[in-house]
Design a protein around this motif. Structure first.
Motif, PDB file in Angstrom:
ATOM      1  N   GLU A   1       0.773  -1.110  -0.087  1.00  0.00           N
ATOM      2  CA  GLU A   1       0.104  -0.256   0.023  1.00  0.00           C
ATOM      3  C   GLU A   1       0.614   1.140  -0.084  1.00  0.00           C
ATOM      4  N   ALA A   2       2.167   1.071   0.968  1.00  0.00           N
ATOM      5  CA  ALA A   2       2.491   2.667   0.641  1.00  0.00           C
ATOM      6  C   ALA A   2       3.320   2.428  -1.023  1.00  0.00           C
ATOM      7  N   ASP A   3       3.568   1.280  -1.317  1.00  0.00           N
ATOM      8  CA  ASP A   3       3.783   1.829  -2.794  1.00  0.00           C
ATOM      9  C   ASP A   3       2.707   2.444  -4.026  1.00  0.00           C
ATOM     10  N   ALA A   4       1.729   2.964  -3.614  1.00  0.00           N
ATOM     11  CA  ALA A   4       0.583   2.762  -4.702  1.00  0.00           C
ATOM     12  C   ALA A   4       1.140   4.159  -4.658  1.00  0.00           C
ATOM     13  N   GLY A   5       0.399   4.942  -6.261  1.00  0.00           N
ATOM     14  CA  GLY A   5       1.142   6.738  -6.552  1.00  0.00           C
ATOM     15  C   GLY A   5       0.732   6.513  -7.714  1.00  0.00           C
ATOM     16  N   GLU A   6       0.888   7.780  -8.257  1.00  0.00           N
ATOM     17  CA  GLU A   6       1.597   8.368  -9.464  1.00  0.00           C
ATOM     18  C   GLU A   6       3.000   7.595  -9.745  1.00  0.00           C
ATOM     19  N   TYR A   7       3.227   7.404 -11.024  1.00  0.00           N
ATOM     20  CA  TYR A   7       4.342   7.116 -11.212  1.00  0.00           C
ATOM     21  C   TYR A   7       4.798   7.988 -12.508  1.00  0.00           C
ATOM     22  N   THR A   8       5.591   8.234 -12.885  1.00  0.00           N
ATOM     23  CA  THR A   8       5.719   8.977 -13.680  1.00  0.00           C
ATOM     24  C   THR A   8       7.339   8.521 -14.939  1.00  0.00           C
ATOM     25  N   CYS A   9       7.233   8.069 -16.220  1.00  0.00           N
ATOM     26  CA  CYS A   9       8.624   7.811 -16.942  1.00  0.00           C
ATOM     27  C   CYS A   9       8.769   9.788 -17.863  1.00  0.00           C
ATOM     28  N   ASP A  10       9.849  10.216 -17.110  1.00  0.00           N
ATOM     29  CA  ASP A  10      10.289  11.028 -18.025  1.00  0.00           C
ATOM     30  C   ASP A  10      11.156  10.927 -18.960  1.00  0.00           C
ATOM     31  N   GLY A  12      12.581  14.113 -20.876  1.00  0.00           N
ATOM     32  CA  GLY A  12      12.846  15.242 -21.335  1.00  0.00           C
ATOM     33  C   GLY A  12      12.460  15.907 -22.110  1.00  0.00           C
ATOM     34  N   ASP A  13      11.933  15.375 -23.160  1.00  0.00           N
ATOM     35  CA  ASP A  13      10.794  15.459 -24.598  1.00  0.00           C
ATOM     36  C   ASP A  13       9.491  15.493 -24.311  1.00  0.00           C
ATOM     37  N   GLN A  14       9.264  14.067 -23.578  1.00  0.00           N
ATOM     38  CA  GLN A  14       8.357  13.688 -23.436  1.00  0.00           C
ATOM     39  C   GLN A  14       8.393  12.895 -21.931  1.00  0.00           C
ATOM     40  N   GLN A  15       6.541  12.537 -21.599  1.00  0.00           N
ATOM     41  CA  GLN A  15       6.980  12.029 -20.222  1.00  0.00           C
ATOM     42  C   GLN A  15       5.330  11.414 -20.768  1.00  0.00           C
ATOM     43  N   THR A  16       5.268  10.409 -19.347  1.00  0.00           N
ATOM     44  CA  THR A  16       4.023   9.089 -19.210  1.00  0.00           C
ATOM     45  C   THR A  16       4.241   9.412 -17.908  1.00  0.00           C
ATOM     46  N   THR A  17       2.634   9.014 -17.421  1.00  0.00           N
ATOM     47  CA  THR A  17       2.045   8.505 -16.060  1.00  0.00           C
ATOM     48  C   THR A  17       1.116   7.512 -15.843  1.00  0.00           C
ATOM     49  N   ALA A  18       1.567   6.627 -14.969  1.00  0.00           N
ATOM     50  CA  ALA A  18       0.417   5.871 -14.553  1.00  0.00           C
ATOM     51  C   ALA A  18       0.239   5.697 -13.283  1.00  0.00           C
ATOM     52  N   ALA A  19      -1.352   5.124 -12.811  1.00  0.00           N
ATOM     53  CA  ALA A  19      -1.420   4.677 -11.294  1.00  0.00           C
ATOM     54  C   ALA A  19      -1.482   4.031 -10.955  1.00  0.00           C
ATOM     55  N   VAL A  20      -0.669   3.471  -9.825  1.00  0.00           N
ATOM     56  CA  VAL A  20      -0.416   1.870  -9.268  1.00  0.00           C
ATOM     57  C   VAL A  20      -1.819   1.361  -8.205  1.00  0.00           C
ATOM     58  N   LEU A  21      -2.347   1.133  -8.054  1.00  0.00           N
ATOM     59  CA  LEU A  21      -3.209   1.100  -6.970  1.00  0.00           C
ATOM     60  C   LEU A  21      -2.257  -0.181  -6.623  1.00  0.00           C
ATOM     61  N   VAL A  22      -2.621  -0.976  -5.061  1.00  0.00           N
ATOM     62  CA  VAL A  22      -1.809  -1.547  -3.803  1.00  0.00           C
ATOM     63  C   VAL A  22      -3.639  -2.685  -3.483  1.00  0.00           C
ATOM     64  N   LYS A  23      -3.752  -3.969  -3.808  1.00  0.00           N
ATOM     65  CA  LYS A  23      -4.813  -4.256  -3.364  1.00  0.00           C
ATOM     66  C   LYS A  23      -4.448  -5.226  -2.196  1.00  0.00           C
ATOM     67  N   ALA A  24      -4.562  -4.782  -1.236  1.00  0.00           N
ATOM     68  CA  ALA A  24      -4.315  -6.089   0.098  1.00  0.00           C
ATOM     69  C   ALA A  24      -5.045  -7.421   0.132  1.00  0.00           C
ATOM     70  N   LEU A  25      -4.239  -8.032   0.084  1.00  0.00           N
ATOM     71  CA  LEU A  25      -4.898  -9.927  -0.144  1.00  0.00           C
ATOM     72  C   LEU A  25      -5.078  -9.953   2.423  1.00  0.00           C
TER      73      LEU A  25
END
Length: 93
Positions: A1-10, A12-25
């Motif tokens: 759950e601490a790893d959940a959040g928004e991650y970005t690959c940049d 310099g000219d472009q960037q892409t962002t994705a959200a990571v959700l962590v589902k607790a078992l």
């Protein structure tokens, strides 16, 4: 759950962002409690094993939640959980 959040690959000219959700078992039992027979005055030990280490657990006798005392010792190491009932008496059954 601490790893959940928004991650970005940049680049310099472009960037892409994705959200990571962590589902607790859910915490499940790997080994269930077994019936225990003990002589009066001895120590009874109940133990079970969980699928998740250090998961919060509660021990109860009937509806009463047990607290650590001279009578009850609760141990938890990783996935193993134990209840020690010291100086067993008939009313401890």
């Amino acid at each position: 759950e601490a790893d959940a959040g928004e991650y970005t690959c940049d680049t310099g000219d472009q960037q892409t962002t994705a959200a990571v959700l962590v589902k607790a078992l859910p915490v499940l039992f790997k080994h269930w409690l077994k019936n225990e027979e003990v002589e009066e005055g001895r120590t009874a030990v109940l133990h079970c094993e969980l699928t998740k280490p250090n998961a919060p657990v509660e021990w109860r006798k009937g509806d009463v939640v047990l607290q650590p005392s001279d009578k009850y010792e609760i141990r938890q190491e990783g996935t193993r959980v134990e209840l020690f009932i010291y100086d067993a008496e008939a009313q401890d059954a």
